[in-house]
Write a protein that holds these residues in place. Structure first.
Motif, short mmCIF file in Angstrom:
data_model
loop_
_atom_site.label_atom_id
_atom_site.label_comp_id
_atom_site.label_asym_id
_atom_site.label_seq_id
_atom_site.Cartn_x
_atom_site.Cartn_y
_atom_site.Cartn_z
N PRO A 135 20.82 -8.21 55.52
CA PRO A 135 19.56 -9.00 55.73
C PRO A 135 19.59 -9.71 57.08
O PRO A 135 18.41 -9.85 57.46
N GLY A 136 20.62 -9.70 57.70
CA GLY A 136 20.50 -10.39 59.03
C GLY A 136 19.70 -9.26 60.15
O GLY A 136 18.94 -9.77 61.24
N ALA A 137 19.64 -8.01 59.83
CA ALA A 137 19.18 -7.08 60.70
C ALA A 137 17.58 -6.87 60.14
O ALA A 137 16.69 -6.47 60.91
N GLU A 138 17.26 -7.35 59.32
CA GLU A 138 15.79 -7.47 58.63
C GLU A 138 14.97 -8.31 59.52
O GLU A 138 15.29 -9.23 60.04
N TYR A 139 13.57 -7.96 59.42
CA TYR A 139 12.58 -8.74 59.94
C TYR A 139 12.66 -10.12 59.52
O TYR A 139 12.71 -10.03 58.20
N HIS A 140 12.14 -11.22 60.17
CA HIS A 140 12.33 -12.50 59.58
C HIS A 140 11.20 -12.53 58.54
O HIS A 140 9.94 -11.87 58.84
N PRO A 141 11.13 -13.13 57.42
CA PRO A 141 10.08 -12.89 56.41
C PRO A 141 8.70 -13.43 56.84
O PRO A 141 7.78 -13.15 56.25
N ALA A 142 8.93 -14.55 57.79
CA ALA A 142 7.44 -15.03 58.31
C ALA A 142 6.60 -14.11 59.13
O ALA A 142 5.54 -14.14 59.39
N LEU A 143 7.17 -12.83 59.50
CA LEU A 143 6.63 -12.05 60.35
C LEU A 143 6.04 -10.76 59.45
O LEU A 143 6.73 -10.41 58.62
N ASP A 144 4.80 -10.71 59.34
CA ASP A 144 4.14 -9.76 58.65
C ASP A 144 3.94 -8.46 59.38
O ASP A 144 3.19 -8.54 60.52
N VAL A 145 4.56 -7.65 58.85
CA VAL A 145 4.75 -6.29 59.89
C VAL A 145 3.58 -5.11 59.22
O VAL A 145 3.90 -4.18 59.62
N SER A 146 2.72 -5.65 58.55
CA SER A 146 1.67 -4.65 57.86
C SER A 146 0.99 -4.01 59.02
O SER A 146 0.20 -3.05 58.64
N GLY A 147 0.74 -4.68 60.04
CA GLY A 147 -0.13 -4.18 61.17
C GLY A 147 0.51 -3.48 62.10
O GLY A 147 0.01 -3.29 63.15
N VAL A 148 1.95 -3.24 62.05
CA VAL A 148 2.99 -2.51 63.01
C VAL A 148 2.73 -1.17 62.67
O VAL A 148 2.71 -0.50 61.64
#
Length: 196
Positions: free
Chosen positions: A84-97
């Protein structure tokens, strides 16, 4: 002109409560999401990086498995692949990446340019292929991975802008020094709302 956005290491371990959490990390994650929602059309390419360290390894001396880390060259265990520590922060929306890059897989790595995507491709090649000439840099940490990524982009001939309201650093003094160094190296240091 073609422009890319680099989102550097906005991960759980680098935000408040994480193994190497920095103050303001959660706000940066949310701020990048809001910024990207409003400005996605400004970018031909959006790249997000993550530290992705190998478990049960010092990752080339980067992680202190025995003894105390010095917080300069050696660090506590952080951003272990698949945790879990390596995952993107949940407040970061990565749908536009467009491209997700993993770096530090068994070796020390700070710059986004040291990582590869899931096909093993390096960011430098992607920038060249797409004719990207300008790069905006946001993320964590100002004084380490943001600094290294921006300096590498400058070294590769890109026009670089660091968005000061969308970065968070380990310490105020070293973050201020990093931004000064980047400015001296040719980067534009300005808030995300500054006129283009």
């Amino acid at each position: 002109m073609t422009r890319a956005l680099f989102i550097v290491d906005v991960q759980n371990d680098f935000t408040e409560g994480g193994a190497l959490g920095v103050d303001g990390g959660t706000a940066v994650a949310a701020g990048i999401t809001a910024y990207l929602s409003a400005h996605r059309a400004d970018y031909d390419l959006v790249v997000a990086s993550r530290d992705w360290h190998t478990a049960d390894s010092d990752n080339g001396g980067h992680i202190a498995l025995a003894g105390e880390p010095d917080y300069v060259e050696t660090w506590p265990v952080h951003c272990i692949a698949g945790t879990p520590g390596a995952e993107y922060h949940p407040a970061l929306d990565v749908s536009g990446v467009d491209v997700h890059v993993k770096k530090g897989q068994g070796v020390p790595a700070y710059s986004l340019f040291e990582g590869v995507d899931d096909d093993g491709r390096h960011v430098a090649a992607l920038l060249d292929e797409r004719g990207i000439l300008e790069v905006d840099v946001v993320g964590i940490a100002t004084d380490y991975c943001v600094r290294a990524s921006a300096l590498d982009a400058i070294e590769r001939g890109r026009v670089v802008r660091v968005l000061t309201d969308l970065v968070a650093g380990v310490a105020p003094e070293s973050s201020t020094a990093a931004l000064a160094e980047l400015g001296h190296s040719g980067a534009r240091i300005e808030a995300s709302g500054a006129a283009r």
